[in-house]
Design a protein around this motif. Structure first.
Motif, PDB file in Angstrom:
ATOM      1  N   GLU A 133       0.831  -1.211   0.000  1.00 33.30           N
ATOM      2  CA  GLU A 133       0.000   0.000   0.000  1.00 33.30           C
ATOM      3  C   GLU A 133       0.860   1.254   0.000  1.00 33.30           C
ATOM      4  OE1 GLU A 133      -3.142   0.254  -0.321  1.00 33.30           O
ATOM      5  OE2 GLU A 133      -3.849  -1.809  -0.026  1.00 33.30           O
ATOM      6  N   ARG A 134       2.050   1.159   0.613  1.00 31.29           N
ATOM      7  CA  ARG A 134       2.939   2.326   0.653  1.00 31.29           C
ATOM      8  C   ARG A 134       3.329   2.762  -0.761  1.00 31.29           C
ATOM      9  NH1 ARG A 134       8.121   1.564   4.301  1.00 31.29           N
ATOM     10  NH2 ARG A 134       6.416   1.170   5.783  1.00 31.29           N
ATOM     11  N   ASP A 135       3.515   1.797  -1.664  1.00 24.68           N
ATOM     12  CA  ASP A 135       3.851   2.142  -3.049  1.00 24.68           C
ATOM     13  C   ASP A 135       2.692   2.837  -3.735  1.00 24.68           C
ATOM     14  OD1 ASP A 135       6.553   1.187  -3.365  1.00 24.68           O
ATOM     15  OD2 ASP A 135       5.757  -0.838  -3.224  1.00 24.68           O
ATOM     16  N   PHE A 136       1.466   2.372  -3.488  1.00 25.99           N
ATOM     17  CA  PHE A 136       0.313   3.023  -4.098  1.00 25.99           C
ATOM     18  C   PHE A 136       0.202   4.473  -3.625  1.00 25.99           C
ATOM     19  CE2 PHE A 136      -1.763  -1.422  -4.114  1.00 25.99           C
ATOM     20  CZ  PHE A 136      -1.053  -1.753  -5.256  1.00 25.99           C
ATOM     21  N   ASP A 137       0.479   4.698  -2.347  1.00 24.05           N
ATOM     22  CA  ASP A 137       0.451   6.066  -1.838  1.00 24.05           C
ATOM     23  C   ASP A 137       1.561   6.900  -2.462  1.00 24.05           C
ATOM     24  OD1 ASP A 137      -1.663   5.298  -0.218  1.00 24.05           O
ATOM     25  OD2 ASP A 137      -0.387   4.906   1.529  1.00 24.05           O
ATOM     26  N   ALA A 138       2.747   6.316  -2.580  1.00 26.54           N
ATOM     27  CA  ALA A 138       3.873   7.052  -3.156  1.00 26.54           C
ATOM     28  C   ALA A 138       3.621   7.400  -4.611  1.00 26.54           C
ATOM     29  CB  ALA A 138       5.160   6.238  -3.019  1.00 26.54           C
ATOM     30  N   LEU A 139       2.884   6.551  -5.334  1.00 29.76           N
ATOM     31  CA  LEU A 139       2.570   6.826  -6.744  1.00 29.76           C
ATOM     32  C   LEU A 139       1.414   7.819  -6.893  1.00 29.76           C
ATOM     33  CD1 LEU A 139       2.813   3.242  -8.299  1.00 29.76           C
ATOM     34  CD2 LEU A 139       4.468   5.101  -8.511  1.00 29.76           C
ATOM     35  N   GLN A 140       0.858   8.293  -5.780  1.00 27.83           N
ATOM     36  CA  GLN A 140      -0.231   9.264  -5.772  1.00 27.83           C
ATOM     37  C   GLN A 140      -1.498   8.721  -6.437  1.00 27.83           C
ATOM     38  OE1 GLN A 140       0.546  12.193  -4.053  1.00 27.83           O
ATOM     39  NE2 GLN A 140       2.438  11.024  -3.757  1.00 27.83           N
ATOM     40  N   LEU A 141      -1.739   7.417  -6.265  1.00 27.15           N
ATOM     41  CA  LEU A 141      -2.944   6.832  -6.835  1.00 27.15           C
ATOM     42  C   LEU A 141      -4.144   7.189  -5.962  1.00 27.15           C
ATOM     43  CD1 LEU A 141      -1.701   3.242  -7.791  1.00 27.15           C
ATOM     44  CD2 LEU A 141      -1.561   5.372  -9.103  1.00 27.15           C
ATOM     45  N   GLU A 142      -5.219   7.604  -6.603  1.00 26.59           N
ATOM     46  CA  GLU A 142      -6.421   7.958  -5.861  1.00 26.59           C
ATOM     47  C   GLU A 142      -7.072   6.716  -5.273  1.00 26.59           C
ATOM     48  OE1 GLU A 142      -8.928  10.155  -8.411  1.00 26.59           O
ATOM     49  OE2 GLU A 142      -7.552  11.860  -8.609  1.00 26.59           O
ATOM     50  N   SER A 143      -7.957   6.921  -4.299  1.00 26.55           N
ATOM     51  CA  SER A 143      -8.541   5.788  -3.573  1.00 26.55           C
ATOM     52  C   SER A 143      -9.332   4.860  -4.487  1.00 26.55           C
ATOM     53  CB  SER A 143      -9.439   6.302  -2.448  1.00 26.55           C
ATOM     54  OG  SER A 143     -10.460   7.136  -2.982  1.00 26.55           O
ATOM     55  N   PRO A 174       6.177  15.632  -9.058  1.00 29.19           N
ATOM     56  CA  PRO A 174       7.155  15.989  -8.014  1.00 29.19           C
ATOM     57  C   PRO A 174       6.917  15.271  -6.690  1.00 29.19           C
ATOM     58  CG  PRO A 174       6.459  17.948  -9.202  1.00 29.19           C
ATOM     59  CD  PRO A 174       5.593  16.821  -9.696  1.00 29.19           C
ATOM     60  N   ARG A 175       5.645  15.015  -6.331  1.00 28.76           N
ATOM     61  CA  ARG A 175       5.383  14.317  -5.076  1.00 28.76           C
ATOM     62  C   ARG A 175       5.835  12.854  -5.153  1.00 28.76           C
ATOM     63  NH1 ARG A 175       0.640  17.789  -4.653  1.00 28.76           N
ATOM     64  NH2 ARG A 175      -0.669  16.272  -5.728  1.00 28.76           N
ATOM     65  N   VAL A 176       5.738  12.251  -6.313  1.00 25.59           N
ATOM     66  CA  VAL A 176       6.235  10.881  -6.502  1.00 25.59           C
ATOM     67  C   VAL A 176       7.758  10.864  -6.375  1.00 25.59           C
ATOM     68  CG1 VAL A 176       6.403   8.951  -8.128  1.00 25.59           C
ATOM     69  CG2 VAL A 176       4.275  10.266  -7.954  1.00 25.59           C
ATOM     70  N   ILE A 177       8.402  11.832  -6.978  1.00 31.15           N
ATOM     71  CA  ILE A 177       9.866  11.925  -6.906  1.00 31.15           C
ATOM     72  C   ILE A 177      10.320  12.087  -5.463  1.00 31.15           C
ATOM     73  CG2 ILE A 177      11.815  13.411  -7.505  1.00 31.15           C
ATOM     74  CD1 ILE A 177      10.454  13.865 -10.215  1.00 31.15           C
ATOM     75  N   LYS A 178       9.607  12.895  -4.694  1.00 31.67           N
ATOM     76  CA  LYS A 178       9.962  13.105  -3.288  1.00 31.67           C
ATOM     77  C   LYS A 178       9.709  11.839  -2.468  1.00 31.67           C
ATOM     78  CE  LYS A 178       9.006  16.074   0.685  1.00 31.67           C
ATOM     79  NZ  LYS A 178       8.206  17.223   1.196  1.00 31.67           N
ATOM     80  N   ALA A 179       8.609  11.147  -2.737  1.00 36.77           N
ATOM     81  CA  ALA A 179       8.260   9.955  -1.956  1.00 36.77           C
ATOM     82  C   ALA A 179       9.285   8.845  -2.129  1.00 36.77           C
ATOM     83  CB  ALA A 179       6.869   9.462  -2.354  1.00 36.77           C
TER      84      ALA A 179
END
Length: 837
Positions: free
Chosen positions: A527-537, A708-713
């Motif tokens: 699940e951490r990867d899904f959050d890092a990829l900014q995938l919506e719920s 950019p948020r994916v790159i930071k995550a």
């Protein structure tokens, strides 16, 4: 399993001249994995002799007690006169026999012995401890030999068994019998064709004089045989003899006390783990049973353990006293005052011991043997051997009573054709070979139907022999794997790689040629990867299969996209100093539908599945499309003497996807899109042209710069770009490949610059030019993009190079110009483009 050659020779008469390396080669040939052959004692050289201490002078005035000894070494020193030796040990007295290294000797670690002055005296050698000779780790004092062990001046190498060759065997799970001297000796006897002396059969059978210590077994499924034997009058202060300490040290077991050393010695000899209890600490009859919920036991390592109902316990009236086959309890252990001892030998269920060992993180020599399968009939011989040694070495009296709980069942015979091994190996073995080899293994073999069929009963020490193919393997390995001819299979004519395989190889070669490096990642995510990829719920990629037993608790899901593994691989490479990285991966993703069952059904193996059961299995299998993905970071074109380099940008990710399309023979159309995990302003959707879907196109993937948020995550370098394409869809979009025609006529080139709104994609302009130019157009390429005052605000100029050629003639200037004008007119009509003046 470490196997000293000298110990092995007690049970098998190896031919003269056979070395440890010769034996290792033979054992490897029949399937035992001999990793090394260690030459013990090779680092000890020079005169090492037995000495008798004649006199001891105590030296004073030093920080520690020092003794000046006169030692008789016979004629070993050449003069026959006693040696004067300084020694700090206190565990010997005048009249004791010791081991002396004379000047000229060299001990382990390159420690050279010479006559030298120390503590004001000349010391003419060294009185040695076991640690100094590498015999054991005992630093407490020097070696004191038994009375009459050898005369002064005798060679101490032979007395101590200092020099020996030891085979180190990596025992595989199916060959538990090789975790004993008995098992390896049996193999050695077979490969050399010599007699084998079974140490289990040499033990004198007990003469029962009544029942032994009372014991019961609650369930034969957890323990099929249970033996107890006892001794009284044991002297726990008696040290283990030097030969036993040396043998245990060579096999990697630390000497503890005589009683414990004897149980370890018999285990190494026969392969049967034993346990010894102080009889005075037992409380009532012994019972073998499963643990109950909430029970606890403090084991010998002083850890209080919560017991599981799957654990097998040894209990008395006080409760648990042992975790069977793994470790004993602290309350009943042997102490320095134990005089009455009960020896346990049992055959516990291998699966229970294996699970218990892993559950409690207790891997012992005992559990290693039980979980691989031990001899189910050696328990009485092992216990009898142990009590005999307690009597011989510790002055004990063996109790005549024997407790022998036998709940075992005879093994059923396995019926096989006599030529089964021949058919498996593809070698015509002579008649009678299979029966002969199986008898060498220890099987009972009955021949039927004039020798065409064999009824084989495997021996008790080979629980791994359960079906005809196991028996065939035994025949084949003794006949020699090297004698099986190597015959490569011939591929039938007309068969080769499938179209999908050819496509995957072509795509891989194309990306490798473009500078990408292929990687293979685990197909697990979380699940951490899904959050890092900014995938919506509600994103479909969050719907993933959960593993029942994941390798990593942080990644319990099967991947639905290739990007997490690639991004982590890129971060690892950048973290190790590789700043310019281009990686790609081809693999399956797993996309269960919203109606997929939560768990896959587990079908029985006692019958074939029904149609409904097969349908339930099919319903649980997710869709598994094959994809290809790539990531880039750092410089796409390096700087050098040739000029400035260029960093990787979103266009390079799109070009990587186009490389895939070109290798597959599929044109990809690029359109702006918004799709996680890409930057909403630098994301392209990729469509295969001329296929199903809107306007005859099919979405096959996305490419561009990551958000950019994916790159930071993920901790990626700035402006990292990526692409992911569904290879199955690309393959479905492939048209029939037609070889291109090569024209020998010259090309006519025309350049056009078109002004369009800044929002118009260059791909649409290019498509319009292609459609308008007609059949004479060979290629079109964008070579310049300009924005500025000359074209106006919110406008851009796109410059294209158009190449025209005919296959049957040289084009005239008028034909080339007309085709160019038609292309410009089509672009103006479809995109509002205006020719730049």
């Amino acid at each position: 399993m470490r196997v000293p050659l000298s110990w092995l020779r007690d049970y098998v008469d190896l031919p003269a001249g056979v070395t440890a390396r010769d034996l290792a080669a033979r054992l490897i040939a029949v399937g035992l994995e001999v990793e090394t052959v260690d030459e013990l004692g090779a680092d000890v050289t020079g005169p090492l002799v037995v000495g008798e201490v004649l006199e001891i002078e105590e030296l004073t005035g030093f920080k520690k007690p020092i003794r000046y000894c006169r030692v008789d070494v016979g004629g070993a020193n050449g003069s026959g006169e006693p040696q004067n030796i300084v020694c700090g040990a206190r565990n010997f007295a005048a009249g004791d026999r010791v081991v002396v290294a004379l000047p000229g000797a060299e001990l382990p670690g390159g420690f050279a012995i010479s006559a030298r002055t120390t503590y004001g005296k000349v010391s003419e050698g060294m009185i040695c401890s076991a640690a100094e000779l590498g015999v054991s780790d005992d630093h407490s004092g020097i070696i004191v030999l038994p009375k009459g062990a050898a005369e002064p001046g005798a060679d101490a190498f032979e007395v101590l068994g200092l020099r020996d060759d030891v085979l180190d065997i990596a025992v595989t799970p199916d060959r538990g019998y090789a975790l004993s001297m008995r098992g390896v000796a049996r193999e050695a006897a077979v490969v050399y064709g010599v007699a084998f002396r079974d140490p289990a059969e040499s033990t004198e059978a007990p003469r029962s004089g009544g029942e032994g210590y009372p014991a019961t077994v609650a369930d034969p499924a957890i323990c099929s045989r249970y033996v107890l034997r006892g001794v009284t009058g044991f002297d726990a202060q008696t040290p283990s003899p030097l030969w036993m300490q040396r043998r245990l040290q060579m096999v990697g077991v630390r000497s503890i006390s005589l009683a414990v050393d004897i149980t370890n010695y018999v285990m190494m000899e026969l392969g049967q783990p034993l346990h010894a209890w102080d009889r005075a600490r037992l409380r009532g009859p012994i019972e073998v049973r499963r643990a109950e919920q909430g029970e606890r036991l403090e084991t010998l390592d002083h850890v209080v353990r919560e017991l599981d109902p799957d654990d097998i316990l040894i209990t008395d009236e006080s409760g648990p006293i042992n975790i069977a086959g793994v470790m004993g309890g602290l309350d009943t252990e042997i102490s320095e005052t134990s005089s009455e001892i009960v020896i346990e030998a049992a055959h516990f269920a291998a699966t229970h011991i294996a699970r218990t060992s892993r559950r409690h993180q207790l891997s012992s020599e005992s559990s290693r043997r039980f979980e691989r399968g031990i001899d189910s009939e050696v328990q009485l011989a092992a216990a009898t051997r142990a009590v005999a040694l307690l009597a011989e070495l510790g002055g004990a009296t063996v109790e005549p009573g024997v407790t022998h709980v036998d709940l075992s069942e005879p093994r059923e015979p396995i019926t096989i054709p006599a030529d089964h091994a021949s058919r498996i190996a593809g070698v015509d073995y002579p008649a009678g070979t299979a029966a002969h080899r199986l008898r060498q293994v220890g099987c009972g073999v009955e021949e039927a139907e004039q020798g065409a069929v064999l009824r084989v009963v495997p021996p008790s020490w080979r629980p791994d022999l359960t079906d005809p193919n196991d028996l065939a393997e035994e025949v084949i390995r003794y006949e020699g794997y090297e004698n099986i001819p190597s015959i490569p299979p011939r591929a039938p004519a007309g068969r080769g790689l499938t179209p999908g395989q050819r496509l995957r190889r072509a795509v891989g070669r194309a990306l490798a040629g473009a500078g990408f490096v292929e990687v293979l990642n685990y197909p697990f995510t979380g699940e951490r990867d899904f959050d890092a990829l900014q995938l919506e719920s509600g994103d479909d990629r969050r719907l993933a299969l959960r593993l029942a037993n994941p390798i990593n608790d942080d990644e319990p899901l099967l991947r639905t996209t290739l990007l997490p593994g690639l991004l982590k691989a890129l971060v690892r490479n950048v973290g190790r100093g590789f700043g310019d990285v281009a990686l790609f991966e081809t693999g399956l993703v797993y996309r269960p539908g919203p109606d997929a069952p939560a768990t896959a059904p587990m079908l029985g193996v006692d019958r074939g599945p029904t149609a409904e059961e097969l349908a339930s299995v099919e319903a649980a299998i997710p869709e598994q499309p094959r994809r290809i993905a790539a990531v880039l970071a750092g410089a796409r074109e390096p700087a050098g003497w040739w000029g400035q380099g260029r960093p990787a940008i979103w266009a390079d990710a799109i070009e990587a996807a186009r490389e895939v399309g070109r290798a597959a023979g599929v044109d990809l159309v690029v359109r702006a899109d918004r799709h996680a995990p890409w930057h909403p302003g630098r994301c392209a959707a990729l469509y295969a042209v001329g296929t199903q879907g809107a306007d005859g196109e099919m979405l096959v993937g996305h490419a561009g710069e990551l958000h950019p948020r994916v790159i930071k995550a993920y901790g990626l370098p700035e402006r990292t770009v990526a692409m992911e394409v569904e290879l199955d869809r690309v393959e479905a979009a492939r048209a029939k490949v037609i070889a291109p025609e090569v024209s020998t006529y010259p090309v006519a080139t025309r350049d056009v610059a078109l002004i369009v709104d800044e929002s118009v994609p260059s791909g649409e302009v290019e498509a319009a030019l292609r459609s308008g130019a007609g059949e004479l157009l060979e290629s079109v390429g964008l070579f310049d993009v300009y924005t500025g005052e000359q074209v106006g605000a919110d406008r851009k100029s796109l410059a294209y190079s158009l190449r025209f050629r005919a296959s049957d003639r040289t084009l005239t200037a008028e034909e080339a110009t007309a085709a160019r004008d038609a292309a410009v007119a089509a672009a103006a009509e479809r995109t509002g483009a205006a020719l730049r003046g």
